[in-house]
Design an enzyme around this catalytic site. Sequence first.
Site, mmCIF file in Angstrom:
data_model
loop_
_atom_site.group_PDB
_atom_site.id
_atom_site.type_symbol
_atom_site.label_atom_id
_atom_site.label_comp_id
_atom_site.label_asym_id
_atom_site.label_seq_id
_atom_site.Cartn_x
_atom_site.Cartn_y
_atom_site.Cartn_z
ATOM 1 N N ASP A 44 0.845 -1.203 0.000
ATOM 2 C CA ASP A 44 0.000 0.000 0.000
ATOM 3 C C ASP A 44 0.880 1.255 0.000
ATOM 4 O OD1 ASP A 44 0.845 -0.099 2.619
ATOM 5 O OD2 ASP A 44 -1.142 0.108 3.516
ATOM 6 N N SER A 45 2.208 1.056 -0.056
ATOM 7 C CA SER A 45 3.107 2.173 -0.352
ATOM 8 C C SER A 45 2.753 2.764 -1.712
ATOM 9 C CB SER A 45 4.575 1.718 -0.313
ATOM 10 O OG SER A 45 4.744 0.539 -1.077
ATOM 11 N N ASP A 83 -1.001 -6.266 0.233
ATOM 12 C CA ASP A 83 -1.293 -5.536 1.467
ATOM 13 C C ASP A 83 -2.789 -5.339 1.630
ATOM 14 O OD1 ASP A 83 0.658 -4.709 3.278
ATOM 15 O OD2 ASP A 83 1.350 -3.072 1.986
ATOM 16 N N LYS A 111 -1.003 -9.277 3.703
ATOM 17 C CA LYS A 111 -0.218 -8.669 4.796
ATOM 18 C C LYS A 111 -1.106 -7.690 5.563
ATOM 19 C CE LYS A 111 3.349 -5.625 4.093
ATOM 20 N NZ LYS A 111 2.953 -4.387 4.791
ATOM 21 N N GLU A 113 -1.068 -4.988 9.041
ATOM 22 C CA GLU A 113 -0.296 -4.309 10.082
ATOM 23 C C GLU A 113 -0.939 -4.664 11.422
ATOM 24 O OE1 GLU A 113 0.362 -0.187 9.078
ATOM 25 O OE2 GLU A 113 1.106 -0.734 7.088
ATOM 26 N N GLU A 180 9.501 -3.749 10.731
ATOM 27 C CA GLU A 180 9.899 -2.462 10.140
ATOM 28 C C GLU A 180 10.474 -1.537 11.212
ATOM 29 O OE1 GLU A 180 7.171 -0.677 7.356
ATOM 30 O OE2 GLU A 180 8.376 1.156 7.204
#
Length: 266
Positions: A44-45, A83, A111, A113, A180
Site C-alpha cells: 500500500d506504499s 497488502d 499482509k 499491520e 519495520e
Amino acid sequence: MTSITTTTVQQMKNHQKITCLTAYDATQSFLASSQGIDVLLVGDSAGMVIQGHNSTLPVTLSQMVYHTECVKTRNQGSLLIADMPFMSYYTTEKALNNAAKLMQAGAQMVKLECGFWAIDTIKALTEQGIPTCAHIGFTPQSIALWGKPKIFGKSKQESMQLTTLACELESAGAHLILLECIPSDITQSITKSLSIPTIGIGAGPHADGQILVFYDMIGATTGQTPRFVKNFMTQTSPSIQEAIAAYVHSVKSNEYPAAEHCYSSI
Ligand code: KIV
C-alpha cells in the site's frame, strides 16, 4: 519456471536469505520475478510512490485489487503478497471478506499491520485457508499516532512487547512476520524466537529476509530517504534488471543491509 510457495519460502529460514521487493504493475512484476526475487509485495506504499500522497491511508481495497491483478499477470513465479489497506481489516468479518477479494485477484498471501488486537483476525484468516504476513514495529497505517516514522523496540518494555507479539502472531497461524524500523539486536532475538521467517525493512541484517520499495531500490526517490534505503542502480549495475540482480546478490550474500543501514538499541 519454479514457483515460490508459502511452504518453500518458510523452508528458506536458516538456509538462505529471502529477497522481497514491492511491485505495483506488470512490468515491475516481470522484471523482479525474472531476476530471482523470492517474494513480490503489492504494497500500500502505492499510496505514496504511485499516487503521490504523504501516507498510505488513502489507498482503497479496489486499488489494491487492481494492482494485485496487474502484478499477477507477468509474475514469473515469485510468491505474491498483497497488502490489506487501512481500515480493511478492523473486524474479523471485514478482514475475511476483503482478504478473499485480494486472493481472488491473484494474491497468495495477505499482509496486515498488526498489534495484539489482530491475533484473532490472523487466526480466522488462517483457519479459512488464507496465509498471512503480520507486519509489526513501525506500521505506516498508524502514522497519525506518531506524526512521523519511529524506531520501535529501543526500550526494554517495547522490545519485550514486540517479541511477545511476534510469538503470539506465530501461534495464531501467521506464516511470515515483517519487521519495520527495529534495532538490529531486537530483530535478531525475535528472529531466533520464531520458527517462521522474519522479513526486515530497516530492521538490520539478522532478519531471515529483506524487503525494499521498488523505486527506493533503483534510486528513483522524490525526497529524503530513510537510512535503510540503498540505491542498487549504480555504474556497475546501470539497468533496472542489473540493479534488481545486485539487490538479490547483496541480500543473499549478507552484504545488505550494512551497518550504515541499521538502527541500534542505544
Ligand atoms: O507497503 C509497503 O510497501 C510495505 C513495505 C514498505 C514493507 O509495507
